[in-house]
Design an enzyme around this catalytic site. Structure first.
Site, PDB file in Angstrom:
ATOM      1  N   LEU A 207      -8.643   2.232   0.865  1.00  9.28           N
ATOM      2  CA  LEU A 207      -8.130   2.191  -0.518  1.00  9.28           C
ATOM      3  C   LEU A 207      -6.668   2.627  -0.529  1.00  9.28           C
ATOM      4  O   LEU A 207      -6.352   3.711  -0.056  1.00  9.28           O
ATOM      5  CB  LEU A 207      -8.898   3.193  -1.393  1.00  9.28           C
ATOM      6  CG  LEU A 207     -10.302   2.834  -1.865  1.00  9.28           C
ATOM      7  CD1 LEU A 207     -10.881   4.016  -2.628  1.00  9.28           C
ATOM      8  CD2 LEU A 207     -10.281   1.599  -2.757  1.00  9.28           C
ATOM      9  N   HIS A 208      -5.800   1.764  -1.035  1.00  7.04           N
ATOM     10  CA  HIS A 208      -4.403   2.203  -1.136  1.00  7.04           C
ATOM     11  C   HIS A 208      -3.672   1.614  -2.331  1.00  7.04           C
ATOM     12  O   HIS A 208      -2.506   1.936  -2.561  1.00  7.04           O
ATOM     13  CB  HIS A 208      -3.649   1.851   0.152  1.00  7.04           C
ATOM     14  CG  HIS A 208      -3.325   0.389   0.267  1.00  7.04           C
ATOM     15  ND1 HIS A 208      -4.291  -0.552   0.532  1.00  7.04           N
ATOM     16  CD2 HIS A 208      -2.167  -0.281   0.129  1.00  7.04           C
ATOM     17  CE1 HIS A 208      -3.729  -1.751   0.556  1.00  7.04           C
ATOM     18  NE2 HIS A 208      -2.444  -1.624   0.311  1.00  7.04           N
ATOM     19  N   ARG A 209      -4.329   0.744  -3.122  1.00  5.27           N
ATOM     20  CA  ARG A 209      -3.626   0.127  -4.258  1.00  5.27           C
ATOM     21  C   ARG A 209      -3.378   1.173  -5.333  1.00  5.27           C
ATOM     22  O   ARG A 209      -4.297   1.932  -5.681  1.00  5.27           O
ATOM     23  CB  ARG A 209      -4.470  -0.983  -4.884  1.00  5.27           C
ATOM     24  CG  ARG A 209      -4.751  -2.120  -3.978  1.00  5.27           C
ATOM     25  CD  ARG A 209      -3.732  -3.216  -4.109  1.00  5.27           C
ATOM     26  NE  ARG A 209      -3.914  -4.116  -3.004  1.00  5.27           N
ATOM     27  CZ  ARG A 209      -2.930  -4.710  -2.339  1.00  5.27           C
ATOM     28  NH1 ARG A 209      -1.679  -4.515  -2.685  1.00  5.27           N
ATOM     29  NH2 ARG A 209      -3.187  -5.507  -1.343  1.00  5.27           N
ATOM     30  N   ARG A 242      -0.586   7.221   1.294  1.00  5.06           N
ATOM     31  CA  ARG A 242      -0.387   7.214  -0.163  1.00  5.06           C
ATOM     32  C   ARG A 242      -1.562   7.894  -0.874  1.00  5.06           C
ATOM     33  O   ARG A 242      -1.397   8.568  -1.895  1.00  5.06           O
ATOM     34  CB  ARG A 242      -0.285   5.748  -0.625  1.00  5.06           C
ATOM     35  CG  ARG A 242      -0.076   5.627  -2.094  1.00  5.06           C
ATOM     36  CD  ARG A 242      -0.171   4.193  -2.594  1.00  5.06           C
ATOM     37  NE  ARG A 242       0.288   4.177  -3.957  1.00  5.06           N
ATOM     38  CZ  ARG A 242       1.486   3.763  -4.329  1.00  5.06           C
ATOM     39  NH1 ARG A 242       2.328   3.280  -3.473  1.00  5.06           N
ATOM     40  NH2 ARG A 242       1.847   3.828  -5.595  1.00  5.06           N
ATOM     41  N   ASP A 281      -9.490  -2.514  -1.002  1.00  6.40           N
ATOM     42  CA  ASP A 281      -8.655  -3.183  -2.003  1.00  6.40           C
ATOM     43  C   ASP A 281      -7.508  -3.919  -1.303  1.00  6.40           C
ATOM     44  O   ASP A 281      -6.518  -4.278  -1.920  1.00  6.40           O
ATOM     45  CB  ASP A 281      -8.127  -2.200  -3.058  1.00  6.40           C
ATOM     46  CG  ASP A 281      -7.389  -1.010  -2.471  1.00  6.40           C
ATOM     47  OD1 ASP A 281      -7.074  -1.022  -1.262  1.00  6.40           O
ATOM     48  OD2 ASP A 281      -7.115  -0.057  -3.233  1.00  6.40           O
TER      49      ASP A 281
END
Ligand code: UD1
Length: 371
Positions: A207-209, A242, A281
């Site tokens: 997950l990084h969005r 992030r 994502d």
């Protein structure tokens, strides 16, 4: 022909690696010469150096070393750095890949210095302008001279936006070249034996969005839903830098999700190929899972890669946790849709690009001689 090959992030490295090796393989013809420019948008060892190593990417000829910043700062700094490189030595063509800030920044700097731009992975569109990548795609394609595309859907998007069909070259999916080239070298990560992992016994999560990770509430909701619905199977979660600070600030009580540093390419792809499903994502990962026939649950409501849904193993669930729960159960039980690998995802994309470049520069040379 002198070419600049540009990369700035982890997924860019997976896309330029096959191109660099295809040019090196064809170098006896002495027509194509490249300079490899790394912008430094990704600088953590786990997101950059490890990928250079696993994908046999040479040291960059130029490293702009820009690091992180807001979109405007990062894009501007890459432009300033690349413009300085261009002012010292101008190539005939700059090749940019994908849809990150480095892609757009270098395309802009090149065009403003009257250097032609070729875009690999041109024409893909999610239709969702709230994603920074969609702006980068549209803007890059609006100033490129050559469009190397993954297939017909991208070609149609380009034609619709007014691109001349003579400038579009359908080459296939270059990320899959890296995957096919390295598939025999995939390795189990160190956690494999201690966790007692076996094939299809675990989930893999990335997950990084910004829309999923920047709000602690959203991240908490998604992780709790995943943790609850995986039938007791371990979920390996390599955490993007992030996501890390937001995650650290959360009060989470997880039973199944286990956190890791980002894996190297060869370890990560081993996990992708052996997991019972990938929850993600990422767009690129939905292509890799489609090729490897691993079920993929995408936590987004749109995709710029619709063939991964129409033909491949990908299912979009947005941020709807009840849909997510249903598909997690299916995946845990080994119950997934039939899938096919899209055409031209065959490991020869970089070679097709090199053939087009060679043909293009042979024509240019003939024109120069006849002038
Ligand atoms: C970028 C791309 C995204 C791509 C992703 C792949 C843009 C707009 N986004 O997202 O399309 O899917 O790469 O990973 O170009 N950071 C580090 N170390 C690093 C890099 C980043 O700690 O080496 C942290 C910094 O806090 C930084 C944040 O991650 O501010 C975001 O990095 P950035 O490169 O801006 O975007 P990504 O989220 O990595």
């Amino acid at each position: 022909m002198q070419i600049d090959i540009i990369a700035g992030t982890r997924p860019n490295l997976v896309k330029v690696a096959p191109l660099i090796s295809a040019i090196n393989r064809n170098s006896r013809e002495d027509l194509l010469h490249y300079r490899f420019v790394y912008t430094g948008q990704h600088y953590d060892k786990k997101l950059s150096t490890c990928f250079f190593h696993d994908l046999n990417i040479p040291e960059p000829d130029i490293n702009l070393d820009v690091g992180s910043g807001s979109h405007a700062v990062q894009t501007a700094q890459i432009m300033i750095g690349y413009e300085a490189a261009l002012s010292k030595s101008k190539p005939d063509l700059s090749i940019v890949v994908g849809d990150v800030n480095s892609t757009l920044a270098c395309a802009l700097a090149a065009r403003k210095c009257n250097v032609e731009v070729a875009h690999i992975e041109a024409g893909i569109r999610s239709g969702d302008l709230s994603m920074p990548e969609e702006t980068n795609r549209i803007a890059t394609d609006s100033i490129s001279n050559w469009f190397y595309t993954t297939g017909e859907i991208a070609n149609r998007n380009l034609i619709k936006s007014g691109t001349n069909s003579n400038q579009i070259v359908t080459v296939g999916n270059i990320m899959i070249d890296s995957l096919i080239g390295k598939i025999d070298e995939f390795v189990q990560p160190d956690c494999w034996a201690p966790l007692g992992l076996t094939d299809r016994s675990f989930f893999l999560l990335t997950l990084h969005r910004p829309e999923n990770v920047d709000s602690p509430k959203t991240l908490h909701r998604l992780l709790s839903a995943i943790d609850k619905n995986v039938d007791g199977k371990p979920v390996l979660f390599p955490v993007h830098p992030r996501t890390r600070p937001i995650l650290n600030a959360l009060d989470l009580n997880l039973n199944n999700i286990q956190l890791f540093e980002p894996f190297r390419y060869l370890e990560f792809m081993h996990l992708v190929s052996q997991s019972c499903a990938v929850i993600t994502d990422s767009g690129g990962l939905s292509e890799e899972t489609t090729f490897l026939k691993t079920p993929c649950i995408t936590l987004r409501s749109s995709t710029e890669r619709p063939e991964t849904v129409d033909l491949g193993t990908n299912i979009l669930v947005g941020n709807d946790t009840s849909e997510l729960a249903i598909h997690l159960k299916h995946a845990a039980n080994g119950n997934w849709k039939q899938s096919k690998v899209p055409p031209l995802w065959d490991g020869n994309t970089a070679q097709r690009i090199v053939e087009h470049l060679t043909e293009h520069c042979t024509i240019s040379t003939k024109l120069d001689r006849s002038a």
